[in-house]
Design a protein around this motif. Sequence first.
Motif, PDB file in Angstrom:
ATOM      1  N   ARG A  68     -13.677 -10.469   3.907  1.00 36.77           N
ATOM      2  CA  ARG A  68     -12.221 -10.465   3.815  1.00 36.77           C
ATOM      3  C   ARG A  68     -11.621 -11.520   4.752  1.00 36.77           C
ATOM      4  O   ARG A  68     -10.637 -12.146   4.437  1.00 36.77           O
ATOM      5  N   SER A  78      -6.547 -14.486   1.511  1.00 43.93           N
ATOM      6  CA  SER A  78      -5.991 -13.223   1.040  1.00 43.93           C
ATOM      7  C   SER A  78      -4.479 -13.195   1.174  1.00 43.93           C
ATOM      8  O   SER A  78      -3.876 -14.009   1.861  1.00 43.93           O
ATOM      9  N   LYS A 111      -1.053 -10.517   1.731  1.00 40.44           N
ATOM     10  CA  LYS A 111      -0.642  -9.201   2.236  1.00 40.44           C
ATOM     11  C   LYS A 111       0.251  -8.466   1.244  1.00 40.44           C
ATOM     12  O   LYS A 111       0.195  -7.249   1.132  1.00 40.44           O
ATOM     13  N   TYR A 139       1.680  -4.203  -2.369  1.00 41.56           N
ATOM     14  CA  TYR A 139       1.207  -4.392  -0.997  1.00 41.56           C
ATOM     15  C   TYR A 139      -0.303  -4.228  -0.986  1.00 41.56           C
ATOM     16  O   TYR A 139      -0.835  -3.317  -1.626  1.00 41.56           O
ATOM     17  N   TYR A 140      -0.972  -5.104  -0.230  1.00 37.71           N
ATOM     18  CA  TYR A 140      -2.431  -5.092  -0.201  1.00 37.71           C
ATOM     19  C   TYR A 140      -3.001  -4.783   1.182  1.00 37.71           C
ATOM     20  O   TYR A 140      -4.213  -4.780   1.352  1.00 37.71           O
ATOM     21  N   THR A 141      -2.145  -4.571   2.176  1.00 34.52           N
ATOM     22  CA  THR A 141      -2.610  -4.225   3.522  1.00 34.52           C
ATOM     23  C   THR A 141      -1.843  -3.010   4.014  1.00 34.52           C
ATOM     24  O   THR A 141      -0.848  -2.612   3.419  1.00 34.52           O
ATOM     25  N   ASP A 142      -2.294  -2.473   5.142  1.00 33.48           N
ATOM     26  CA  ASP A 142      -1.603  -1.336   5.755  1.00 33.48           C
ATOM     27  C   ASP A 142      -0.640  -1.787   6.846  1.00 33.48           C
ATOM     28  O   ASP A 142      -0.256  -0.990   7.706  1.00 33.48           O
ATOM     29  N   ASP A 143      -0.236  -3.052   6.839  1.00 31.08           N
ATOM     30  CA  ASP A 143       0.704  -3.561   7.844  1.00 31.08           C
ATOM     31  C   ASP A 143       2.039  -2.815   7.777  1.00 31.08           C
ATOM     32  O   ASP A 143       2.752  -2.722   8.764  1.00 31.08           O
ATOM     33  N   ASP A 162      -1.233 -13.714   6.106  1.00 32.45           N
ATOM     34  CA  ASP A 162      -1.424 -13.701   7.548  1.00 32.45           C
ATOM     35  C   ASP A 162      -0.986 -15.040   8.140  1.00 32.45           C
ATOM     36  O   ASP A 162      -1.019 -16.063   7.457  1.00 32.45           O
ATOM     37  N   GLY A 182      -5.782  -7.616  -2.263  1.00 32.08           N
ATOM     38  CA  GLY A 182      -5.466  -8.694  -1.327  1.00 32.08           C
ATOM     39  C   GLY A 182      -6.250  -9.970  -1.579  1.00 32.08           C
ATOM     40  O   GLY A 182      -5.897 -11.040  -1.096  1.00 32.08           O
TER      41      GLY A 182
END
Length: 181
Positions: A5, A10, A12, A28-32, A84, A134
């Motif tokens: 990853r 990727s 987010k 959404y692809y992250t837990d941010d 990111d 992601g």
Amino acid sequence: MASSRESCPSVKNILLLDSEGKRVAVKYYTDDWPTNSAKLAYEKSLFTKTLKSNAQIEAEIAMFESNIVIYKFIQDLHFFVTGDENENELILASVLQGFFDAVGILLRNNVDKAEALENLDLILLCLDEIVDGGIILETDATVIAEKVAFHSMESAELLSEQTISQALVTAREHLTRTLFQ
């Protein structure tokens, strides 16, 4: 050793908002942003920050909350791709352009909120063809649009097959009833 990853480009999130900053389609692809309210707050503040931009002609790039955001507007729709802070801007820009152009193809260049909402299933399929978890799968708008069109034709065929089979079942029941009366 870096995880796959970390070494793989990727995304987010991908956001499609209307001219008031309200959701049309988002993934959404992250837990941010762990909660729905955190996601809505992010969308609202991002929309407010980019509102005065002239991202109609070319995509714009901004740093926002330690993320790179690439965005572009057309009519009453605002397209955003977040990555990111260390992500490659050109890769994020290609994701945005692929999404933007694929939506244009699928909506036959009639890209506005009403048309987008009417064809929301196609737009959500489009997001699924571009990014999975992601990880970027595809950025070529033509390929994306073809895959989405194929999936929507497949489901339309399944629906028509189901309708035909339902008609046969109904006819069989009617025939059975008339024979046993």
